[in-house]
Motif scaffolding. Structure first.
Motif, PDB file in Angstrom:
ATOM      1  N   SER A  80       0.827  -1.203   0.000  1.00  0.00           N
ATOM      2  CA  SER A  80       0.000   0.000   0.000  1.00  0.00           C
ATOM      3  C   SER A  80       0.864   1.257   0.000  1.00  0.00           C
ATOM      4  CB  SER A  80      -0.919   0.009   1.219  1.00  0.00           C
ATOM      5  OG  SER A  80      -0.171   0.280   2.368  1.00  0.00           O
ATOM      6  N   VAL A  81       2.140   1.095   0.462  1.00  0.00           N
ATOM      7  CA  VAL A  81       3.037   2.245   0.434  1.00  0.00           C
ATOM      8  C   VAL A  81       3.399   2.593  -0.999  1.00  0.00           C
ATOM      9  CG1 VAL A  81       5.306   3.068   1.134  1.00  0.00           C
ATOM     10  CG2 VAL A  81       3.921   1.723   2.727  1.00  0.00           C
ATOM     11  N   LYS A  82       3.520   1.550  -1.793  1.00  0.00           N
ATOM     12  CA  LYS A  82       3.910   1.773  -3.182  1.00  0.00           C
ATOM     13  C   LYS A  82       2.743   2.415  -3.926  1.00  0.00           C
ATOM     14  CE  LYS A  82       6.597  -0.668  -6.623  1.00  0.00           C
ATOM     15  NZ  LYS A  82       7.022  -2.007  -7.071  1.00  0.00           N
ATOM     16  N   LYS A  83       2.992   3.640  -4.409  1.00  0.00           N
ATOM     17  CA  LYS A  83       1.900   4.346  -5.085  1.00  0.00           C
ATOM     18  C   LYS A  83       1.705   3.822  -6.486  1.00  0.00           C
ATOM     19  CE  LYS A  83       1.147   7.752  -2.034  1.00  0.00           C
ATOM     20  NZ  LYS A  83       2.287   8.549  -1.587  1.00  0.00           N
ATOM     21  N   GLU A  84       0.460   3.779  -6.894  1.00  0.00           N
ATOM     22  CA  GLU A  84       0.193   3.355  -8.265  1.00  0.00           C
ATOM     23  C   GLU A  84       0.573   4.496  -9.195  1.00  0.00           C
ATOM     24  OE1 GLU A  84      -3.749   1.674 -10.234  1.00  0.00           O
ATOM     25  OE2 GLU A  84      -3.187   0.770  -8.309  1.00  0.00           O
ATOM     26  N   TYR A  85       1.243   4.152 -10.243  1.00  0.00           N
ATOM     27  CA  TYR A  85       1.688   5.205 -11.150  1.00  0.00           C
ATOM     28  C   TYR A  85       0.957   5.099 -12.473  1.00  0.00           C
ATOM     29  CZ  TYR A  85       4.603   8.265 -13.836  1.00  0.00           C
ATOM     30  OH  TYR A  85       5.033   9.306 -14.597  1.00  0.00           O
ATOM     31  N   HIS A  86       0.424   6.216 -12.897  1.00  0.00           N
ATOM     32  CA  HIS A  86      -0.128   6.210 -14.254  1.00  0.00           C
ATOM     33  C   HIS A  86       0.535   7.329 -15.041  1.00  0.00           C
ATOM     34  CE1 HIS A  86      -2.627   9.387 -12.547  1.00  0.00           C
ATOM     35  NE2 HIS A  86      -2.925   8.551 -11.587  1.00  0.00           N
ATOM     36  N   PRO A  87       0.574   7.177 -16.331  1.00  0.00           N
ATOM     37  CA  PRO A  87       1.352   8.126 -17.150  1.00  0.00           C
ATOM     38  C   PRO A  87       0.905   9.564 -16.936  1.00  0.00           C
ATOM     39  CG  PRO A  87       0.393   6.385 -18.505  1.00  0.00           C
ATOM     40  CD  PRO A  87      -0.071   6.153 -17.120  1.00  0.00           C
ATOM     41  N   LYS A  88       1.899  10.462 -16.880  1.00  0.00           N
ATOM     42  CA  LYS A  88       1.585  11.880 -16.700  1.00  0.00           C
ATOM     43  C   LYS A  88       2.223  12.660 -17.824  1.00  0.00           C
ATOM     44  CE  LYS A  88       1.586  11.747 -11.687  1.00  0.00           C
ATOM     45  NZ  LYS A  88       2.466  11.886 -10.524  1.00  0.00           N
TER      46      LYS A  88
END
Lengths: 84, 442
Positions: free
Chosen positions: B36-44
């Motif tokens: 849960s610490v690891k943030k989900e990353y989506h393209p920016k």
């Protein structure tokens, strides 16, 4: 109500002051007395060993030697004077 | 034989396997939290990246007044509150200015630099937005919880001070110890003043201990009685200690006549080594009997002094006087500095603390001088009233100030050793006073 509390606080603080200064002085007074007593006892039972004066004071041996030589010379001179 | 070896090897392998399997299982249990610490990353897009970076800059954190940042308190979540608009923006800027002022005072004016520099730098770090350095996991918070929240560091400092103190002058003329008691009037007098100003009794006690002019004692008491005001109290205590040469002489001159200031005091008797050795034990015994509440302070102090006077553990006493006290001073300073965060320091109370602290200090000096005048009237040997001012326990600064004023009045009149007596008695006196205050709020 708040006023009453304030007044009480100051009175309480005055009481703290009496207690606090009393204890501090009492503590230090007893301390002074005990320390004075201690000093007396120690002076009585463990007298300061006065630093011993060395039998032959160091540092003036050369001076001594010169004086001895001078005395011998003077004595010899006197002896010769008397002889002649 | 060989069979046995193979068997044991197998056994070990089995144990290793099962334990690693167990570890895996264990990991699996804790895993959800970790992921849960690891943030989900989506393209920016690049502009989005720039904006999200802007969100994390200090400039934005300071000027956007309502970002909902939490107050960083070493005590953890219990006390956390949302920072107000002022606290998170201009408050920080003002605090950073105050920190720079402290730097200036410490470096250019030589005000207790050994403590003010670490305290002020701690204050600077504590006011950094978003970094939470004063929070429970930040560097300052860790230091604070390690040794200040549990009162450990002030005691270590006291141990070092004990190892540095020479009680010879006090033992040579024990009566002067009473002057160190009189100066504690500064504490209790200003306690009354603080309650009159509207502080409650517990806070007032914590503030008035500044009048004892003893840094570690002030921190010790503040931490017990009013941890929220610790920063202001410590800064006030150390600032006024640094200001001893400025605050004391006018009071000393105002309360004495020229003749009194010129009084010459005799030569002190030599003190037996045994007296010095037994003295810390006597002090400790007395405080055990009268006031066990003060024994953390006095016990640490007596230990340091005993180690020094025993003469057989020079290595230990040397460490206490130098390396240990230096290390602890760094930690103590940074930890206290964590309390210089804007939301804790920029409150109206801080101003009150500064004012009461100053009054406390002045009252202590005055009481000491007046007591010395009275003692001079009744004592067989003359007592120069100036040495009463050394009863505040700022060692050895106030003794030096006394000596300086005395020498100004009468060149060649050296009062330093005579002033050291009340000075070290003041340390004991303020520790006793601290014990009394603690015993009241037990």
């Amino acid at each position: 109500m708040a006023d009453v509390n304030d007044i009480n606080n100051v009175v309480e603080a005055l009481k703290f002051m009496v207690l606090g200064m009393g204890v501090v002085f009492l503590f230090l007074f007893v301390l002074v007395k005990v320390v004075e007593l201690q000093a007396k006892l120690i002076a009585k039972y463990f007298p300061k060993n006065t630093p011993k004066i060395p039998a032959t004071p160091a540092g003036d041996s050369a001076d001594d030697e010169q004086r001895r030589v001078a005395a011998i010379i003077a004595a010899v001179a006197e002896f010769r004077k008397n002889k002649s | 034989m060989k069979l046995k070896q193979i068997f044991t090897a197998l056994l070990f392998a089995l144990v290793a396997l099962t334990s690693s399997a167990y570890a895996e299982e264990h990991k699996a249990v804790t895993n959800p939290e970790a992921s849960s610490v690891k943030k989900e990353y989506h393209p920016k897009s690049l502009s989005e990246l720039a904006v999200s970076f802007w969100e994390t800059t200090g400039i934005k954190a300071i000027f956007d007044t309502n970002d909902g940042e939490m107050s960083a308190d070493p005590a953890g979540e219990l006390k956390e509150h949302k920072l107000g608009a002022f606290e998170s923006s201009f408050g920080r800027i003002i605090m950073i200015m105050i920190v720079f002022l402290l730097f200036y005072l410490a470096i250019a004016k030589g005000f207790e630099p050994l403590l003010l520099i670490p305290i002020a730098f701690g204050g600077l770090l504590a006011n950094i937005p978003l970094a939470h350095m004063a929070g429970p996991d930040g560097m300052l918070g860790v230091i604070y919880n390690m040794g200040i929240a549990n009162e450990f560091f002030p005691l270590l400092i006291f141990m070092g001070v004990g190892a540095m103190t020479d009680f010879g002058p006090l033992l040579a003329n024990p009566k002067t110890a009473l002057l160190g008691g009189a100066a504690q009037f500064g504490i209790f007098g200003s306690l009354v003043g603080a309650t009159a100003l509207g502080f409650d009794l517990q806070d007032a006690s914590a503030i008035s201990i500044i009048g004892g002019a003893d840094g570690p004692t002030s921190i010790f008491i503040a931490n017990r009685l009013a941890p929220d005001m610790l920063g202001a109290i410590a800064v006030a205590a150390y600032s006024y200690m640094a200001l001893v040469p400025v605050i004391q002489p006018p009071i000393m001159r105002a309360l004495t006549t020229k003749e009194e200031r010129q009084i010459k005091m005799g030569i002190q008797r030599p003190v037996h080594r045994l007296e010095k050795l037994i003295f810390p034990i006597i002090v400790l015994m007395l405080s055990i009997m009268v006031l066990p509440e003060s024994t953390p302070l006095i016990g640490a102090f007596a230990f340091g002094n005993f180690a020094k006077e025993s003469g057989v553990v020079d290595r230990l006493s040397d460490t206490m006087q130098n390396s240990l006290i230096n290390i602890v001073t760094i930690f103590l300073g940074l930890g206290v500095g964590s309390k210089l965060a804007a939301d804790k320091f920029l409150v109206l109370e801080s101003l009150g603390i500064m004012i009461i602290g100053l009054i406390a200090f002045a009252a202590g000096t005055a009481a000491g001088v007046i007591m010395a005048k009275i003692m001079n009237k009744f004592s067989k040997e003359p007592i120069n009233p100036l040495i009463g001012a050394a009863g505040v326990s700022a060692v050895p600064m106030s003794a030096r100030v006394v000596s300086k004023v005395g020498a100004e009045e009468r060149p060649g009149n050296v009062l330093l050793m005579h002033a050291m007596g009340p000075n070290v008695a003041g340390v004991i006196g303020s520790a006793v006073a601290a014990g009394v205050l603690l015993s009241i709020f037990k």
